[in-house]
Scaffold this active site. Structure first.
Site, PDB file in Angstrom:
ATOM      1  CG  ASN A  93      -1.384   1.226   1.623  1.00 19.13           C
ATOM      2  OD1 ASN A  93      -2.354   1.811   0.981  1.00 19.13           O
ATOM      3  ND2 ASN A  93      -0.682   1.878   2.809  1.00 19.13           N
ATOM      4  CB  SER A 142      -3.702   1.137  -8.709  1.00 16.24           C
ATOM      5  OG  SER A 142      -3.436   1.861  -9.914  1.00 16.24           O
ATOM      6  CB  SER A 143      -4.374   6.061  -7.945  1.00 14.24           C
ATOM      7  OG  SER A 143      -5.051   7.244  -8.207  1.00 14.24           O
ATOM      8  CE1 TYR A 156       0.143   8.779  -6.343  1.00 15.42           C
ATOM      9  CE2 TYR A 156      -1.726   9.187  -7.795  1.00 15.42           C
ATOM     10  CZ  TYR A 156      -1.268   8.603  -6.747  1.00 15.42           C
ATOM     11  OH  TYR A 156      -2.041   7.917  -5.924  1.00 15.42           O
ATOM     12  CE  LYS A 160      -0.208   4.930  -6.545  1.00 16.37           C
ATOM     13  NZ  LYS A 160      -0.073   3.921  -5.261  1.00 16.37           N
ATOM     14  CB  ILE A 189      -9.098   7.829   0.297  1.00 18.18           C
ATOM     15  CG1 ILE A 189      -9.519   6.890  -0.855  1.00 18.18           C
ATOM     16  CG2 ILE A 189      -9.403   7.195   1.495  1.00 18.18           C
ATOM     17  CD1 ILE A 189     -11.092   6.287  -0.794  1.00 18.18           C
TER      18      ILE A 189
HETATM   19  N1  LIG Z   1      -5.613   9.219  -0.364  1.00 15.28           N
HETATM   20  C1  LIG Z   1      -6.122   9.125  -1.634  1.00 15.28           C
HETATM   21  O1  LIG Z   1      -6.921  10.027  -2.145  1.00 15.28           O
HETATM   22  C2  LIG Z   1      -5.511   7.814  -2.288  1.00 15.28           C
HETATM   23  C3  LIG Z   1      -6.086   7.757  -3.861  1.00 15.28           C
HETATM   24  C4  LIG Z   1      -5.724   6.613  -4.498  1.00 15.28           C
HETATM   25  C5  LIG Z   1      -4.500   5.930  -4.466  1.00 15.28           C
HETATM   26  N2  LIG Z   1      -3.931   5.995  -3.125  1.00 15.28           N
HETATM   27  C6  LIG Z   1      -2.895   5.246  -2.793  1.00 15.28           C
HETATM   28  O2  LIG Z   1      -3.113   4.771  -1.439  1.00 15.28           O
HETATM   29  C7  LIG Z   1      -1.819   4.617  -0.694  1.00 15.28           C
HETATM   30  C8  LIG Z   1      -1.723   4.936   0.623  1.00 15.28           C
HETATM   31  O3  LIG Z   1      -2.088   6.425   0.452  1.00 15.28           O
HETATM   32  P1  LIG Z   1      -2.627   7.356   1.749  1.00 15.28           P
HETATM   33  O4  LIG Z   1      -3.418   8.404   1.284  1.00 15.28           O
HETATM   34  O5  LIG Z   1      -3.185   6.552   2.849  1.00 15.28           O
HETATM   35  O6  LIG Z   1      -1.219   8.109   2.056  1.00 15.28           O
HETATM   36  P2  LIG Z   1      -0.542   8.637   3.503  1.00 15.28           P
HETATM   37  O7  LIG Z   1      -1.667   8.940   4.356  1.00 15.28           O
HETATM   38  O8  LIG Z   1       0.573   9.647   3.131  1.00 15.28           O
HETATM   39  O9  LIG Z   1       0.256   7.226   3.895  1.00 15.28           O
HETATM   40  C9  LIG Z   1       1.249   6.844   3.522  1.00 15.28           C
HETATM   41  C10 LIG Z   1       1.972   5.755   3.885  1.00 15.28           C
HETATM   42  O10 LIG Z   1       2.984   5.287   3.043  1.00 15.28           O
HETATM   43  C11 LIG Z   1       4.244   5.121   3.740  1.00 15.28           C
HETATM   44  N3  LIG Z   1       5.354   5.543   3.014  1.00 15.28           N
HETATM   45  C12 LIG Z   1       5.311   6.596   2.224  1.00 15.28           C
HETATM   46  N4  LIG Z   1       6.631   6.744   1.662  1.00 15.28           N
HETATM   47  C13 LIG Z   1       7.299   5.662   2.277  1.00 15.28           C
HETATM   48  C14 LIG Z   1       8.764   5.594   2.263  1.00 15.28           C
HETATM   49  N5  LIG Z   1       9.656   6.039   1.471  1.00 15.28           N
HETATM   50  N6  LIG Z   1       9.159   4.412   2.959  1.00 15.28           N
HETATM   51  C15 LIG Z   1       8.270   3.687   3.882  1.00 15.28           C
HETATM   52  N7  LIG Z   1       7.032   3.944   3.956  1.00 15.28           N
HETATM   53  C16 LIG Z   1       6.458   5.055   3.176  1.00 15.28           C
HETATM   54  C17 LIG Z   1       4.260   6.167   5.203  1.00 15.28           C
HETATM   55  O11 LIG Z   1       4.695   5.571   6.109  1.00 15.28           O
HETATM   56  P3  LIG Z   1       5.429   6.603   7.313  1.00 15.28           P
HETATM   57  O12 LIG Z   1       4.134   7.730   7.435  1.00 15.28           O
HETATM   58  O13 LIG Z   1       5.682   5.836   8.516  1.00 15.28           O
HETATM   59  O14 LIG Z   1       6.736   7.597   6.707  1.00 15.28           O
HETATM   60  C18 LIG Z   1       2.514   6.018   5.205  1.00 15.28           C
HETATM   61  O15 LIG Z   1       2.234   4.947   6.335  1.00 15.28           O
HETATM   62  C19 LIG Z   1      -0.763   5.057  -1.745  1.00 15.28           C
HETATM   63  O16 LIG Z   1      -0.124   4.080  -2.591  1.00 15.28           O
HETATM   64  C20 LIG Z   1      -1.434   6.193  -2.535  1.00 15.28           C
HETATM   65  O17 LIG Z   1      -0.717   6.197  -3.673  1.00 15.28           O
HETATM   66  C21 LIG Z   1      -4.336   7.108  -2.155  1.00 15.28           C
END
Ligand SMILES: NC(=O)c1ccc[n+]([C@@H]2O[C@H](COP(=O)([O-])OP(=O)(O)OC[C@H]3O[C@@H](n4cnc5c(N)ncnc54)[C@H](OP(=O)(O)O)[C@@H]3O)[C@@H](O)[C@H]2O)c1
Length: 249
Positions: A93, A142-143, A156, A160, A189
């Site tokens: 993830n 993914s996204s 970005y 994905k 999200i």
């Molecule tokens: N939010 C959205 O709207 C959305 C939509 C589509 C897809 N996504 C995808 O969903 C996934 C999770 O997104 P999210 O929104 O939950 O993001 P988030 O709240 O920013 O959380 C990101 C997570 O990834 C970890 N991470 C990021 N860079 C890292 C690195 N270099 N090494 C180790 N860990 C790392 C972070 O760990 P730490 O905080 O401990 O560093 C955190 O636990 C991602 O793949 C994102 O692309 C999100």
């Protein structure tokens, strides 16, 4: 699906916050032993571990920087030390969202996007494959951006898109061994990464492209991941499941 994952071992990357945290909690609630991977937020990871343990499931945290070339290898080594010879579910993830437009994009940003969002999941699968068995499965995150132009962030979206392409290849390679590979593709999200939905303009833009008129939550995604990870989804592989509240219909 009460305690449907009892006895299963799980690795969730990026489980300290956001979508990954919700996934780790959902799988822990089903009884799985969950390894909570994190990057910089150790305290948040500790809280997720504590919450999973309070549900009666086993849990440990694992640190690895997935932007580093050897990050996935370190993560996999530590996971094997904790869970031993069998991994049932890998949820890759962790990801970064760097929303630069083509005019502003820097080479370093492009490299980081592809390092964390594409290279890390692929090498993590490579490193953990030896302890996956018949019935194991992999889920990538993914996204919606991979298939719809929802903003001006081509790099970005491309990361994905690359990740989604690997789903079918891995599913085909691992299928004969009884291992499934799928992805979910969330829409917008509400997490730290999607800070723009906290602005009035960002919220309006998001709601305008969805048929459902609320912002998606991490739990909306976690429920679908829990289904895909379970034996209920045993005949699904090589698929990307949109979880986007009817975006861009
Ligand atoms: N939010 C959205 O709207 C959305 C939509 C589509 C897809 N996504 C995808 O969903 C996934 C999770 O997104 P999210 O929104 O939950 O993001 P988030 O709240 O920013 O959380 C990101 C997570 O990834 C970890 N991470 C990021 N860079 C890292 C690195 N270099 N090494 C180790 N860990 C790392 C972070 O760990 P730490 O905080 O401990 O560093 C955190 O636990 C991602 O793949 C994102 O692309 C999100």
């Amino acid at each position: 699906m009460a305690r449907s994952l009892l006895g299963k071992t799980v690795v969730v990357t990026g489980a300290s916050r956001g979508i990954g945290k919700a996934i780790a909690l959902a799988l822990g609630k089903e009884g799985a032993q969950v390894l909570v991977h994190y990057g910089r937020h150790a305290r948040e990871a500790d809280q997720v571990v504590a919450e999973i343990r309070s549900m009666g499931s086993r849990s440990e945290k694992i640190n690895a920087d997935l932007a580093q070339p050897d990050g996935p290898h370190k993560l996999a080594k530590r996971a094997k030390e904790i869970i031993g010879g069998r991994l049932d579910i890998l949820v890759a993830n962790a990801g970064v969202f760097l929303p630069s437009s083509i005019d502003d994009l820097a080479v370093e940003e492009f490299d980081k996007l592809f390092a964390v969002n594409v290279r890390a999941p692929l090498f993590l699968v490579q490193q953990l494959r030896p302890i996956m068995c018949t019935g194991s499965n992999v889920i990538f995150v993914s996204s919606l951006a991979a298939r719809a132009t929802i903003g001006d962030f081509a790099a970005y979206a491309a990361s994905k898109g690359a990740l989604e392409t690997t789903v079918k290849y891995l599913a085909r390679a691992f299928g004969p061994h009884g291992i499934r590979v799928n992805a979910v593709a969330p829409g917008v999200i509400e997490t730290d990464a999607a800070a723009f939905v906290k602005t009035g303009e960002g919220r309006e833009h998001t709601l305008a492209m969805q048929t459902f008129k609320r912002i998606g939550s991490p739990e909306d995604v976690a429920r679908v991941v829990a289904f895909l990870a379970s034996n209920q989804a045993r005949w699904i592989t090589g698929e990307v499941v949109p979880v986007d509240g009817g975006s861009q219909l």
